[in-house]
Every structure is written in C-alpha cells, then in structure tokens.
Design an enzyme around this catalytic site. Sequence first.
Site, PDB file in Angstrom:
ATOM      1  N   LYS A 126      53.634 -12.169  53.610  1.00  0.00           N
ATOM      2  CA  LYS A 126      53.651 -11.740  54.108  1.00  0.00           C
ATOM      3  C   LYS A 126      53.326 -12.936  55.313  1.00  0.00           C
ATOM      4  O   LYS A 126      52.695 -13.673  55.663  1.00  0.00           O
ATOM      5  CB  LYS A 126      53.061 -10.613  54.985  1.00  0.00           C
ATOM      6  CG  LYS A 126      53.355 -10.022  55.908  1.00  0.00           C
ATOM      7  CD  LYS A 126      54.347  -8.723  55.243  1.00  0.00           C
ATOM      8  CE  LYS A 126      54.669  -7.931  56.749  1.00  0.00           C
ATOM      9  NZ  LYS A 126      55.644  -6.439  55.885  1.00  0.00           N
ATOM     10  N   ASP A 166      59.866  -7.469  61.061  1.00  0.00           N
ATOM     11  CA  ASP A 166      58.786  -6.941  60.601  1.00  0.00           C
ATOM     12  C   ASP A 166      58.232  -6.319  61.882  1.00  0.00           C
ATOM     13  O   ASP A 166      59.430  -6.484  63.202  1.00  0.00           O
ATOM     14  CB  ASP A 166      57.552  -7.086  59.414  1.00  0.00           C
ATOM     15  CG  ASP A 166      55.980  -5.716  59.867  1.00  0.00           C
ATOM     16  OD1 ASP A 166      56.655  -5.228  58.639  1.00  0.00           O
ATOM     17  OD2 ASP A 166      55.177  -5.850  60.358  1.00  0.00           O
TER      18      ASP A 166
HETATM   19  P1  NDP Z   1      59.137  -2.314  65.192  1.00  0.00           P
HETATM   20  O1  NDP Z   1      58.981  -3.667  66.009  1.00  0.00           O
HETATM   21  O2  NDP Z   1      60.687  -2.201  65.608  1.00  0.00           O
HETATM   22  O3  NDP Z   1      58.694  -0.634  65.945  1.00  0.00           O
HETATM   23  C1  NDP Z   1      57.311  -0.914  66.028  1.00  0.00           C
HETATM   24  C2  NDP Z   1      56.775   1.025  66.918  1.00  0.00           C
HETATM   25  O4  NDP Z   1      55.920   1.356  66.558  1.00  0.00           O
HETATM   26  C3  NDP Z   1      57.706   0.789  68.173  1.00  0.00           C
HETATM   27  O5  NDP Z   1      57.933   1.953  68.829  1.00  0.00           O
HETATM   28  C4  NDP Z   1      56.039   0.230  68.823  1.00  0.00           C
HETATM   29  O6  NDP Z   1      55.257   0.974  70.094  1.00  0.00           O
HETATM   30  C5  NDP Z   1      55.156   1.118  67.851  1.00  0.00           C
HETATM   31  N1  NDP Z   1      53.744   0.194  67.498  1.00  0.00           N
HETATM   32  C6  NDP Z   1      53.554  -1.132  67.025  1.00  0.00           C
HETATM   33  N2  NDP Z   1      52.091  -1.161  67.347  1.00  0.00           N
HETATM   34  C7  NDP Z   1      51.766  -0.531  67.780  1.00  0.00           C
HETATM   35  C8  NDP Z   1      50.430  -0.016  67.955  1.00  0.00           C
HETATM   36  N3  NDP Z   1      49.725  -0.906  67.921  1.00  0.00           N
HETATM   37  N4  NDP Z   1      49.874   1.491  68.400  1.00  0.00           N
HETATM   38  C9  NDP Z   1      50.818   2.315  68.663  1.00  0.00           C
HETATM   39  N5  NDP Z   1      52.254   2.300  68.760  1.00  0.00           N
HETATM   40  C10 NDP Z   1      52.315   1.021  67.487  1.00  0.00           C
HETATM   41  O7  NDP Z   1      58.818  -2.638  64.142  1.00  0.00           O
HETATM   42  P2  NDP Z   1      59.287  -1.625  62.355  1.00  0.00           P
HETATM   43  O8  NDP Z   1      60.165  -0.799  62.907  1.00  0.00           O
HETATM   44  O9  NDP Z   1      59.458  -2.720  62.016  1.00  0.00           O
HETATM   45  O10 NDP Z   1      57.882  -1.396  61.880  1.00  0.00           O
HETATM   46  C11 NDP Z   1      56.750  -0.211  62.237  1.00  0.00           C
HETATM   47  C12 NDP Z   1      56.367  -0.257  60.539  1.00  0.00           C
HETATM   48  O11 NDP Z   1      57.669  -0.350  59.641  1.00  0.00           O
HETATM   49  C13 NDP Z   1      55.506  -0.984  60.694  1.00  0.00           C
HETATM   50  O12 NDP Z   1      54.061  -0.642  59.938  1.00  0.00           O
HETATM   51  C14 NDP Z   1      55.759  -2.315  59.522  1.00  0.00           C
HETATM   52  O13 NDP Z   1      54.619  -2.462  58.417  1.00  0.00           O
HETATM   53  C15 NDP Z   1      56.859  -1.157  59.129  1.00  0.00           C
HETATM   54  N6  NDP Z   1      57.769  -1.468  57.471  1.00  0.00           N
HETATM   55  C16 NDP Z   1      59.075  -1.869  58.353  1.00  0.00           C
HETATM   56  C17 NDP Z   1      59.921  -2.948  57.510  1.00  0.00           C
HETATM   57  C18 NDP Z   1      61.545  -3.214  58.554  1.00  0.00           C
HETATM   58  O14 NDP Z   1      61.728  -3.343  57.683  1.00  0.00           O
HETATM   59  N7  NDP Z   1      61.030  -3.261  59.624  1.00  0.00           N
HETATM   60  C19 NDP Z   1      60.254  -2.476  55.843  1.00  0.00           C
HETATM   61  C20 NDP Z   1      58.314  -1.695  55.366  1.00  0.00           C
HETATM   62  C21 NDP Z   1      57.736  -1.377  56.622  1.00  0.00           C
HETATM   63  P3  NDP Z   1      55.759  -0.290  71.353  1.00  0.00           P
HETATM   64  O15 NDP Z   1      56.928  -1.042  71.607  1.00  0.00           O
HETATM   65  O16 NDP Z   1      54.892   1.009  72.495  1.00  0.00           O
HETATM   66  O17 NDP Z   1      54.848  -1.869  70.868  1.00  0.00           O
HETATM   67  O1  2IT Z   2      56.783  -4.200  55.097  1.00  0.00           O
HETATM   68  C1  2IT Z   2      57.991  -4.684  54.604  1.00  0.00           C
HETATM   69  O2  2IT Z   2      58.076  -4.163  53.307  1.00  0.00           O
HETATM   70  C2  2IT Z   2      59.120  -4.849  55.373  1.00  0.00           C
HETATM   71  N1  2IT Z   2      58.346  -5.881  56.924  1.00  0.00           N
HETATM   72  C3  2IT Z   2      59.868  -6.134  54.824  1.00  0.00           C
HETATM   73  C4  2IT Z   2      60.314  -7.147  53.893  1.00  0.00           C
HETATM   74  C5  2IT Z   2      61.497  -7.407  54.011  1.00  0.00           C
HETATM   75  O3  2IT Z   2      61.459  -9.260  53.024  1.00  0.00           O
HETATM   76  O4  2IT Z   2      62.223  -7.031  53.701  1.00  0.00           O
END
Ligand code: NDP
Ligand code: 2IT
Length: 445
Positions: A126, A166
Amino acid sequence: MDARLEAIRDTVLARNPGEAEFHQAVTEVFESLGPVHDRHPEFLEGAVLERLCEPERQIIFRVPWADDSGRFQINRGFRVEFNSALGPFKGGLRFHPSVNLGIVKFLGFEQIFKNALTGMPIGGGKGGSDFDPRGRSDAEIMRFCQAFMTELYRHIGEYTDVPAGDIGVGGREIGYLFGQYKRITNRYESGVLTGKGISWGGSLVRPEATGFGTVIFAEEMLKTRGLSFDGQRVVVSGSGNVAINAIAKAQALGATVVACSDSSGYIVDEAGIDVDLLRQIKEVERGRLKEYQARRSAVDYVDGGSVWDVDATVALPCATQNEIDGDAAARLVRNGLLAVGEGANMPSTPDAVAVFQDARILFGPGKAANAGGVATSALEMQQNASRDSWSFAHTEERLTEIMVGIHDRCAATADEYGDPGNYVLGANIGGFVKVADAMLAQGLI
Ligand code: NDP
Ligand code: 2IT
C-alpha cells in the site's frame, strides 16, 4: 488472545510505536489465529507471524511540487511493500491529509490477507501521500502525480509492485501516474498500474468492482439466512468510488438505499438515491454531496453528524477506517440491522465488531467483502499480460465468481474452526494459511 501470539503481538507494538491503526489491524488478525497455531506448529517454528508483521521494504520519500501560484509545496510519499509470498506487491495509493506510516501499514497489512483470499497471484502492499487533493486544480493534481511518480517509479514494476487507486486516487490520477512512469522509463508497461483507462490498458468493471463486489458478498451472506437485498433498507457511508457503485448494485438487486455521506454531512432520500444524479455531482462535477439536496425533492441534508444515525437493515460502510464505533453499532442493532458489508478498509472499530458479532448480525469484514476491487485489478493484470481485453459481461462474471468463492471459503473456514457464521475468523484464517504456507515453502526470506 492466545498467549504465544500475544507475546509476538506485544513485540510488534513496541517496535512500531504510535502506529495506532497498524496496531489495531495486527491485533484483530492475531485474535483469530490461535487455533491455527495449535494445528500448525510449523508456523511458530518458522517465525511466520514475526516475518509477516515486518514489511519486506518501506519507502518514505519527499514529494516536491509547485502549486498554481508558483509556490513550492512539500508532501511526504509512502510505499510499504509488505509481503510478496504470493505475487508482486499489490495495493492502492491513498492521497488524503490524514495519511501517515501507521495508516499505510494497516492498509498494507490487511491487503496481504485480502489478496490471498482472492485466489489471485498477488502479494500485499500500500502507499500514498498526505497530499490533500481537495480544492486543487487539475493542473496541480497532474504536477503532484508527476512528482510522486518521479520517485516511486524506481521501486515498482509489473513483476515487482503494482499500485492502484484508493481514497483520493481514481482514474484521473492513475492516468497522470502512468504517463510519468512511461516517460521516465521509456516503457509502455501496462501491468505496472491498475485502474487505467479503458482505451489504454484498463479493464472494464474495475471502476465498479469494489462496490459491486461488496454487495455481491453481502448478498451471499443474506442468502445463508434465506434473505436477499430485495426490499432491504440500506445505508451507505461515503459517496466516492466504492460507495456510488455499492449503491448502484444494491438498488439493482431491489434494495432502497436511503442515505449516503461525505466528510461534511449526509443526505437522506427516502425514495432511494438517484445514482445518476450522484455520479453527476461527485464524478463529473467533483462537487460536494450537499448539492444533491437542491437538485431533487424531499431530500434532507444533515450538516456534520453521522450517517449511522439513519436506521437500516443493511449497512455498507464505504468511506474510511473507524467510522462506526460501538455506540453507533449498538444503535443500528437496536433498530433492526441484519447485515454489514464493509466496503471500506477497517471501518468498524473493535467495539463495533464485537457488538455486531454478539448480536449475530451478518458481518462481512473489509478484507473479504471489499476484495472485488483488487481482484479485478488482478484481472486487469491478466488482460495486460495477454494483451487482451474482455467484455463487461465476462469480467463481471469473473468478479461474481471470485466474490462468491471468497464468501464460501470464509464460511467453510469458520465452520472448520468451529465458529459457523464468523466471517472475521474465516477471512483471517483463510488468508493467513495461504500466505504462511507460501512463506514456509520459500525459505527464510
Ligand atoms: P474515494 O476517494 O472515491 O471516496 C472516499 C469517500 O469517503 C468520500 O465520500 C469521502 O468524503 C469519504 N471520506 C474519506 N475519508 C473520510 C474521513 N476521514 N471522514 C469521513 N469521510 C471520509 O475513495 P474510495 O471510494 O476509493 O475508498 C473508500 C474506502 O474504500 C476506503 O476505505 C478505501 O480504502 C476502500 N477501498 C477502496 C477500493 C477501491 O478500489 N477504490 C478497494 C477496496 C477498499 P470527502 O470527499 O468529503 O473526503
Ligand atoms: O484497498 C484496496 O483493496 C484497494 N484500494 C484496491 C487495490 C488494488 O490494487 O486494486
């Protein structure tokens, strides 16, 4: 916790002071692993846990860049290459002001087990930066990504380490990162990053994969009790990549998603969230969730506060770590909660997990329930390696098979270890045993 494991855990905590989220992730995994060590003394003899908790390599670097006014800005970049027993390091990059070494290490540690559960040949890693993309122009985002890759490029590669997105890193950022990697190395190495655009080596379904996968996993859990998403009242946190696609899939399966959030507040739309409008605001305009209220009737916007105050039968936390605490969990349980599918990484505090498990709520932990994103990244790597690109339908079918497979493996492992329905136990043991066997087979490395 098993006393032998507790001693190892205490050493890990003492060696990594101040890394609260890393401590939390390690403790949670160790709590599941006592019975495995009774059956497999070779894991203790081989110091598997001690090795697993020490990343193979940790890179911390300066990211200097110039903002639109010409002012020099300095951020900190991270890449933690945690474990390569099963394949090249694989995991996302997070750009958020809260990012520090402890957060990157918790995410990298979780990623090891998650990636193992997918059954794909990927190790765990990561990275990210404390850079705050909020309010930055497109040109600033590009310059930051170029500066970040100017150091990162020497550490990654299709057979070494394959970053992806992420929080704060999506298709736009992966584009700028890929462009800079190609420019520096003079190589069109598609497999060095995943989450690429469709016309230049990306995979269909990768943008949807995490959110879709979380819902598919939760649907499999519901089926074990003769239930489904059809007719459920769902609350999702976040409104980013994972949240939006989870909302879309849950509603496609017949649920009504009544609320979602960002870090400023949450909306309640009892008629069911209009996903097209949400995508327009968040993905096209890069606006704030508050703007949704003005563009649709009968919507409440609550400034600040917690989206977990809204009752739901299914909760899908898709924002960030430790966003549901014990009190929020207890309130949800009192008000009719049936299931939780973690789209985010470690969104439930240990207290919240205990509340859900004590109440026999179906609880799908992130390392299992959100593995669809990284699994589809591995499908993207497969397509890159064979210079092929698959249809949406075929790729989605593969994703579904993988998620059902992860569900079934977690459930079977929980049964095997005498705690049916405990997906936390199933995910931790299932992921761990695969990595541990590979580490022992590869000798003392
Ligand atoms: P994005 O940046 O697309 O969206 C994040 C969302 O979460 C936004 O709405 C943001 O609001 C909110 N957010 C982030 N940090 C905070 C915080 N500290 N407090 C409150 N709200 C918060 O990210 P993703 O959708 O990609 O990721 C979301 C989660 O999913 C994370 O935990 C990530 O690790 C996990 N994840 C993502 C994957 C992926 O493929 N993208 C895969 C597996 C897990 P704001 O815009 O106001 O900051
Ligand atoms: O938390 C996760 O699994 C991710 N942000 C996706 C990682 C990836 O390599 O697609």
